[in-house]
Design an enzyme around this catalytic site. Sequence first.
Site, PDB file in Angstrom:
ATOM      1  N   ASP A 218     105.083 -17.937 101.414  1.00 53.94           N
ATOM      2  CA  ASP A 218     106.514 -18.097 100.330  1.00 53.94           C
ATOM      3  C   ASP A 218     107.593 -17.529 100.321  1.00 53.94           C
ATOM      4  O   ASP A 218     107.103 -16.619 100.591  1.00 53.94           O
ATOM      5  CB  ASP A 218     105.730 -18.479  98.869  1.00 53.94           C
ATOM      6  CG  ASP A 218     106.498 -18.941  97.975  1.00 53.94           C
ATOM      7  OD1 ASP A 218     107.648 -19.316  97.876  1.00 53.94           O
ATOM      8  OD2 ASP A 218     105.065 -19.422  96.723  1.00 53.94           O
ATOM      9  N   ILE A 219     108.859 -18.219  99.757  1.00 58.28           N
ATOM     10  CA  ILE A 219     110.349 -16.732 100.190  1.00 58.28           C
ATOM     11  C   ILE A 219     109.993 -16.063  99.146  1.00 58.28           C
ATOM     12  O   ILE A 219     110.218 -15.124  98.631  1.00 58.28           O
ATOM     13  CB  ILE A 219     111.233 -17.931 100.207  1.00 58.28           C
ATOM     14  CG1 ILE A 219     112.248 -17.069  99.990  1.00 58.28           C
ATOM     15  CG2 ILE A 219     111.193 -18.569  98.655  1.00 58.28           C
ATOM     16  CD1 ILE A 219     112.434 -17.101 101.266  1.00 58.28           C
TER      17      ILE A 219
ATOM     18  N   TYR B 208     120.669 -27.704  90.957  1.00 63.21           N
ATOM     19  CA  TYR B 208     120.711 -27.280  92.144  1.00 63.21           C
ATOM     20  C   TYR B 208     122.182 -26.780  92.814  1.00 63.21           C
ATOM     21  O   TYR B 208     122.216 -25.800  92.722  1.00 63.21           O
ATOM     22  CB  TYR B 208     120.186 -28.589  93.299  1.00 63.21           C
ATOM     23  CG  TYR B 208     120.540 -28.182  94.704  1.00 63.21           C
ATOM     24  CD1 TYR B 208     119.968 -27.696  95.590  1.00 63.21           C
ATOM     25  CD2 TYR B 208     121.807 -28.914  95.386  1.00 63.21           C
ATOM     26  CE1 TYR B 208     120.281 -27.925  96.706  1.00 63.21           C
ATOM     27  CE2 TYR B 208     122.195 -28.867  96.499  1.00 63.21           C
ATOM     28  CZ  TYR B 208     121.397 -28.311  97.867  1.00 63.21           C
ATOM     29  OH  TYR B 208     121.707 -28.136  98.829  1.00 63.21           O
TER      30      TYR B 208
ATOM     31  N   LYS C 221     123.323 -23.123  93.672  1.00 64.43           N
ATOM     32  CA  LYS C 221     123.853 -22.793  95.189  1.00 64.43           C
ATOM     33  C   LYS C 221     125.502 -22.121  95.281  1.00 64.43           C
ATOM     34  O   LYS C 221     125.756 -21.427  95.294  1.00 64.43           O
ATOM     35  CB  LYS C 221     124.659 -23.878  95.535  1.00 64.43           C
ATOM     36  CG  LYS C 221     122.989 -24.381  96.386  1.00 64.43           C
ATOM     37  CD  LYS C 221     122.936 -24.213  97.726  1.00 64.43           C
ATOM     38  CE  LYS C 221     121.543 -24.829  98.587  1.00 64.43           C
ATOM     39  NZ  LYS C 221     121.525 -23.798  99.779  1.00 64.43           N
TER      40      LYS C 221
HETATM   41  N1  SER Z   1     121.890 -33.000 100.530  1.00 64.28           N
HETATM   42  C1  SER Z   1     121.798 -32.418  98.894  1.00 64.28           C
HETATM   43  C2  SER Z   1     120.894 -33.400  98.188  1.00 64.28           C
HETATM   44  O1  SER Z   1     121.206 -34.462  98.228  1.00 64.28           O
HETATM   45  C3  SER Z   1     123.309 -31.961  98.563  1.00 64.28           C
HETATM   46  O2  SER Z   1     123.690 -31.261  99.588  1.00 64.28           O
HETATM   47  O3  SER Z   1     120.284 -32.455  97.359  1.00 64.28           O
END
Ligand code: SER
Length: 337
Positions: free
Chosen positions: A53-54, A153, A157
């Site tokens: 695990d990271i 997400y 990022k």
């Molecule tokens: N392909 C990724 C996603 O759909 C987007 O970077 O979460």
Amino acid sequence: MRKKAILITGAAGEIGQALIDALAERTATAILTLDLQMLPPEQMRRVTHIQGDILDKTLLSRLVSEYELETIYHLAALLSTRSEFTPEAAHRVNVEGTLSLLQLAAEQSEWRGQPVKFIFPSSIAAYGLPDLQTKMDYSRVREWEWNYPRTMYGCNKLYCEQLGTYFSRYYRQLAAERPVMLDFRCLRFPGLISAFTVPSGGTSDYGPEMLHHAAQNKPYACFVREDVQIPFMAMPDAVKSLLMLTQAPAEALKRPIYNVTAFSLTAAEFRNWVLRFFPQAQITFVPDVKRQGIVDSWPADLDDSAARREWGWEPDYTVERSFAEYLVPNIQQRYQG
Ligand code: SER
């Protein structure tokens, strides 16, 4: 003596598996891979794999005690759809995992007196356009535009892009003596399409899913509207861009974050390309309002002129070539085999 190595985290994922093959052909340096999952057996022979695990700090310190890491490809992440179901877990993996690894790379850079290259894939998810009219008006976004992500997400990022930039420019800026800092380089990818692996937990997955279902003669209900458009790229170009950015001379890079892309398609156009090669494919559109909302907020296209100008980026695969030469022949072989 610590052994020199390249580290790939999230190595069992789609980009990881493609990157291992490309790196193994090009480098004599040891490749160290880290993932919660095992790798396919043929890849296990090419690397030293650590199943872990990271977020395991003991594991990371053991790594640095044994290896001198020259380059880190930090690919481990929970993708956009999955992250919406477990946002706190996504934050832990996507942000805390990245922070630990940046700290590790910072220490390694200082210790060896040479910057560790830290290569980080970001995404179209770092953008967030407020409505479809704006998406039409600003169809090819530049790196600094519309950085208002609406997924966990995307937020993760975007923040990690900044965190990496901080570590490479300002980390310990008030210390008496500035340490050698890491060399952070980041790519914002469009939706990626691989012939050899199927994505899991992403929101651009409808493209690859259409294709992989068609090749297996399975019906597919696409979860976005026909008219929605986002950029895509075939996996060999994603790997090419990662390797090119790694190799680019530091003086050529005027920014830490670059868009890269190959072609943009609406979901209907994607289906038409699939039908061209698999005329029997049964693809319907049954939009899922929530996932649709996420894709609606992503740009219709990316402006990757900075990458083209500064380090010579150019994709090898147009949409035609991606389907005809890479995707379809390999996918057919995969499922027939
Ligand atoms: N392909 C990724 C996603 O759909 C987007 O970077 O979460």
